[in-house]
Scaffold this motif. Structure first.
Motif, PDB file in Angstrom:
ATOM      1  N   ASP A  40     -12.372  22.736  63.627  1.00 52.62           N
ATOM      2  CA  ASP A  40     -13.103  21.497  63.317  1.00 52.62           C
ATOM      3  C   ASP A  40     -12.803  20.450  64.385  1.00 52.62           C
ATOM      4  O   ASP A  40     -11.690  19.905  64.439  1.00 52.62           O
ATOM      5  N   PRO A  41     -13.738  20.114  65.255  1.00 52.88           N
ATOM      6  CA  PRO A  41     -13.470  19.168  66.344  1.00 52.88           C
ATOM      7  C   PRO A  41     -13.296  17.735  65.879  1.00 52.88           C
ATOM      8  O   PRO A  41     -12.862  16.885  66.675  1.00 52.88           O
ATOM      9  N   SER A  42     -13.637  17.446  64.631  1.00 54.80           N
ATOM     10  CA  SER A  42     -13.496  16.068  64.137  1.00 54.80           C
ATOM     11  C   SER A  42     -12.065  15.734  63.736  1.00 54.80           C
ATOM     12  O   SER A  42     -11.741  14.574  63.491  1.00 54.80           O
ATOM     13  N   LEU A  43     -11.204  16.758  63.668  1.00 58.05           N
ATOM     14  CA  LEU A  43      -9.817  16.540  63.284  1.00 58.05           C
ATOM     15  C   LEU A  43      -8.957  16.371  64.532  1.00 58.05           C
ATOM     16  O   LEU A  43      -9.151  17.041  65.541  1.00 58.05           O
ATOM     17  N   THR A  44      -7.996  15.474  64.442  1.00 56.08           N
ATOM     18  CA  THR A  44      -7.044  15.262  65.539  1.00 56.08           C
ATOM     19  C   THR A  44      -5.636  15.528  65.021  1.00 56.08           C
ATOM     20  O   THR A  44      -5.348  15.386  63.830  1.00 56.08           O
ATOM     21  N   ILE A  45      -4.759  15.917  65.950  1.00 56.98           N
ATOM     22  CA  ILE A  45      -3.382  16.244  65.566  1.00 56.98           C
ATOM     23  C   ILE A  45      -2.420  15.491  66.477  1.00 56.98           C
ATOM     24  O   ILE A  45      -2.565  15.507  67.706  1.00 56.98           O
ATOM     25  N   ALA A  46      -1.450  14.839  65.858  1.00 57.92           N
ATOM     26  CA  ALA A  46      -0.333  14.222  66.577  1.00 57.92           C
ATOM     27  C   ALA A  46       0.949  14.884  66.105  1.00 57.92           C
ATOM     28  O   ALA A  46       1.048  15.321  64.944  1.00 57.92           O
ATOM     29  N   VAL A  79      -2.298  15.873  60.859  1.00 54.71           N
ATOM     30  CA  VAL A  79      -3.713  16.182  61.052  1.00 54.71           C
ATOM     31  C   VAL A  79      -4.520  15.061  60.412  1.00 54.71           C
ATOM     32  O   VAL A  79      -4.413  14.810  59.205  1.00 54.71           O
ATOM     33  N   SER A  80      -5.335  14.395  61.237  1.00 52.06           N
ATOM     34  CA  SER A  80      -6.077  13.221  60.755  1.00 52.06           C
ATOM     35  C   SER A  80      -7.575  13.476  60.858  1.00 52.06           C
ATOM     36  O   SER A  80      -8.056  14.068  61.835  1.00 52.06           O
ATOM     37  N   SER A  81      -8.292  12.992  59.859  1.00 51.06           N
ATOM     38  CA  SER A  81      -9.750  13.070  59.879  1.00 51.06           C
ATOM     39  C   SER A  81     -10.311  11.804  60.501  1.00 51.06           C
ATOM     40  O   SER A  81      -9.597  10.828  60.764  1.00 51.06           O
ATOM     41  N   ALA A  82     -11.625  11.806  60.722  1.00 53.85           N
ATOM     42  CA  ALA A  82     -12.276  10.631  61.303  1.00 53.85           C
ATOM     43  C   ALA A  82     -12.200   9.429  60.363  1.00 53.85           C
ATOM     44  O   ALA A  82     -12.334   8.287  60.805  1.00 53.85           O
ATOM     45  N   PHE A  83     -11.946   9.683  59.077  1.00 51.80           N
ATOM     46  CA  PHE A  83     -11.864   8.594  58.101  1.00 51.80           C
ATOM     47  C   PHE A  83     -10.443   8.070  57.935  1.00 51.80           C
ATOM     48  O   PHE A  83     -10.201   7.174  57.131  1.00 51.80           O
ATOM     49  N   GLY A  84      -9.485   8.666  58.681  1.00 50.15           N
ATOM     50  CA  GLY A  84      -8.107   8.205  58.589  1.00 50.15           C
ATOM     51  C   GLY A  84      -7.278   8.930  57.554  1.00 50.15           C
ATOM     52  O   GLY A  84      -6.087   8.611  57.381  1.00 50.15           O
ATOM     53  N   CYS A  85      -7.864   9.908  56.863  1.00 49.57           N
ATOM     54  CA  CYS A  85      -7.071  10.709  55.933  1.00 49.57           C
ATOM     55  C   CYS A  85      -6.182  11.649  56.737  1.00 49.57           C
ATOM     56  O   CYS A  85      -6.548  12.092  57.830  1.00 49.57           O
ATOM     57  N   LYS A  86      -5.011  11.966  56.190  1.00 48.38           N
ATOM     58  CA  LYS A  86      -4.082  12.795  56.961  1.00 48.38           C
ATOM     59  C   LYS A  86      -3.419  13.850  56.084  1.00 48.38           C
ATOM     60  O   LYS A  86      -3.286  13.694  54.869  1.00 48.38           O
ATOM     61  N   THR A  87      -3.025  14.919  56.723  1.00 49.15           N
ATOM     62  CA  THR A  87      -2.233  15.986  56.115  1.00 49.15           C
ATOM     63  C   THR A  87      -1.126  16.345  57.089  1.00 49.15           C
ATOM     64  O   THR A  87      -1.352  16.399  58.298  1.00 49.15           O
TER      65      THR A  87
END
Length: 226
Positions: A40-46, A79-87
């Motif tokens: 899913d390219p909309s998710l980012t990971i730090a 792992v963050s979504s475009a809406f700022g939700c994270k896991t």
């Protein structure tokens, strides 16, 4: 996303032939991003060293070239979504040790048979025991090319061997861990010297003659004259 837990396992990268292991290697966390996000390219990971760092928003600055400071070591991925939700996910880093063979084996030596410096019957396996040095759970293979030995290129192992550099040549023993199975074949490269010794350079000596004096055919000769 894939919640894991995740594990990255690498061989020690301490030159694999110099110092056999320091339990440090260089990890690229981004190599797992596609697996974690299921593409899913909309998710980012730090990435963070701890839950405390994640809460304080202090990310690891070098997730593509991270060097561990312990093994095993656990880091935290956010792992963050475009809406700022994270896991949060966990990633365990494991550095496998390289073998610790004898790095200075005795050179193999033969006598030349025609003074060309080439010998076609090298049995490199006679050096196995000294190189392995009682190293358990290890196999040994030989190459005459360092890059091929490091890569473990199939089909380049050589046995029996004909040296290609006259009189003196280095071949490379790749000592590979065989336990645990089905994991990383961590290895150490050992240089083995091959020496072809020249034949003595001599000339045909003159025959020795002596007047033995009494006709019995026996006399005392000084062979060192020649």
């Amino acid at each position: 996303i894939d919640y894991g837990p995740f594990e990255m396992m690498l061989c020690d990268d301490e030159l694999q032939g110099s110092t056999p292991t320091d339990e440090i290697s260089t990890f690229d966390f981004t190599s797992l991003h596609n697996e974690i996000t299921n593409g899913d390219p909309s998710l980012t990971i730090a990435w963070f060293l701890s839950y405390g760092d994640e809460a304080a928003d202090i990310p690891i600055p070098n997730p593509t070239t991270f060097q561990n400071f312990a093994t095993p070591q656990t880091v935290i991925g956010r792992v963050s979504s475009a809406f700022g939700c994270k896991t949060l996910v966990t990633l365990t880093l494991v550095v496998m040790p390289n073998p610790s063979p004898n790095m200075n084996p005795t050179p193999l030596e033969v006598c030349d048979d025609d003074n060309d410096g080439i010998y076609s019957g090298w049995d490199l396996t006679v050096a196995d025991a000294e190189i392995l040095d009682a190293q358990p759970n290890a196999s040994i293979f030989y190459w005459d090319n360092l890059a091929a030995a490091q890569a473990g290129v199939p089909g380049t192992e050589i046995m029996p061997y004909t040296n290609t550099i006259p009189f003196n040549q280095i071949v490379y023993a790749r000592v590979v861990n065989t336990v645990p199975p089905n994991l990383l074949p961590c290895y150490t490269i050992v240089e083995l010297e091959l020496i072809v010794n020249e034949l003595p350079q001599i000339t045909q000596p003159n025959n020795l003659f002596i007047n033995e004096g009494d006709g019995d055919g026996f006399a005392v000769f000084d062979l060192t004259e020649n």
